[in-house]
Design a protein around this motif. Structure first.
Motif, short mmCIF file in Angstrom:
data_model
loop_
_atom_site.label_atom_id
_atom_site.label_comp_id
_atom_site.label_asym_id
_atom_site.label_seq_id
_atom_site.Cartn_x
_atom_site.Cartn_y
_atom_site.Cartn_z
N MET A 245 0.82 -1.21 0.00
CA MET A 245 0.00 0.00 0.00
C MET A 245 0.86 1.26 0.00
SD MET A 245 -3.15 -1.07 2.56
CE MET A 245 -3.98 0.51 2.36
N ARG A 249 -1.06 2.55 -2.89
CA ARG A 249 -2.22 3.25 -2.31
C ARG A 249 -1.74 4.11 -1.14
NH1 ARG A 249 -5.36 -2.20 -1.16
NH2 ARG A 249 -6.85 -0.89 -0.02
N ALA A 253 -3.03 4.55 2.79
CA ALA A 253 -2.20 4.07 3.90
C ALA A 253 -1.99 5.17 4.93
CB ALA A 253 -0.86 3.57 3.37
#
Length: 317
Positions: A245, A249, A253
């Motif tokens: 992550m 992402r 996170a």
């Protein structure tokens, strides 16, 4: 009916009890996996508990009170030297994401700054009071190693004091019980916001041997690995997806970790994660070079009596 079916499915999942040594961003994958629902997606139910330090985590692991443990990599290395065998299945951090936070008045007194050369920073440790969570844990051991690299005797030229975790460590710095602390992000960023100290030394960015280094790892015992290989694989896969992550992402996170550590100012959390996001390896994967650096430091600091094999499949996988 859908909710009842989902609850029944979760109850049927194999349970993986985990224990970890300390709060902090070094174990981010645990919290990301929990809050992002990654455990269930990989067919496992995790039950997590925090212990007070690596030794107690190792006891819980070897006594089978937990299936896996999150510790500093010093703990399994020292354990192997004593005949206590474990296997690292994931690296939460792939560099030594440890930082030193110093009081501003101490920096002025010793004549160094955050921009001073590494050697000058380490020489300034002579006579310093260094606050750590424990005197035998990973941060304290690595502090001793760094002192030795510039010719200091860590047992006589400095004082390492056990001042506790997180907020307690920052309080010791704030009240001048210590001159600097060694620990995890985002402590330095939080201290900087409060104005009495600053990030003095960021190990993964400034110490070459610490750039490729398994700082915090997830462990299992060999018998658990042999008896429950599928569950162990699911745990490692889940942690790896959580670490991913940071690359795929990152914003999500950061938002999750700000909720996990709600007492930390959002600005401090964002700054720390942006600076150190490369410290979280994709898939929580390790390399031989990481463990070679780890063993070298362990031998030089006499944490272990002789070098251990760094071949994949024994100490780590």
């Amino acid at each position: 009916m859908l909710l009842a079916g989902r609850a029944a499915a979760q109850q049927s999942l194999p349970v993986a009890k985990g224990v970890y040594a300390a709060p902090g961003l070094s174990f981010s994958a645990l919290f990301l996996a929990d809050r992002a629902g990654l455990w269930e997606k990989n067919g496992v139910k995790a039950e997590l508990k925090q212990a007070q330090g690596g030794p107690l985590t190792m006891v819980a692991l070897t006594n089978h009170e937990a299936m896996f443990g999150g510790v500093a990599s010093t703990d399994p290395v020292i354990g192997w030297d004593k005949g206590i065998k474990t296997i690292a299945i994931a690296a939460f951090t792939g560099s030594l994401a440890m930082q030193f936070t110093a009081r501003k008045d101490w920096l002025s007194k010793v004549g160094v700054t955050s921009k001073s050369p590494l050697a000058d920073k380490l020489k300034a440790l002579k006579g310093a009071r260094v606050g750590a969570s424990t005197i035998g844990g990973g941060p304290a051991q690595y502090t001793r190693y760094l002192a030795k690299t510039v010719g200091l005797d860590p047992e006589h030229d400095m004082k390492i004091l056990a001042v506790g975790f997180g907020a307690a460590r920052m309080a010791a710095l704030r009240t001048n019980q210590v001159d600097l602390t060694c620990g995890d992000a985002p402590e330095a960023d939080q201290v900087e916001l409060e104005g009495f100290g600053e990030l003095f030394l960021n190990c993964p960015h400034e110490v070459p041997i610490f750039k490729e280094f398994p700082y915090t790892v997830a462990l299992v015992t060999p018998d658990v690995a042999n008896d429950q290989p599928d569950v162990v694989r699911r745990v490692a896969q889940t942690l790896g997806q959580a670490n991913d992550m940071f690359a795929t992402r990152f914003g999500e996170a950061v938002d999750i970790l700000k909720k996990q550590f709600s007492s930390v100012p959002a600005k401090a959390m964002e700054k720390a994660l942006e600076r150190d996001r490369e410290a979280y390896p994709r898939g929580c994967r390790m390399t031989t070079a990481m463990w070679e650096n780890n063993i070298k430091v362990a031998v030089e600091t006499k944490m272990i009596s002789k070098p251990l094999s760094t071949q994949e499949g024994q100490l780590w996988t």
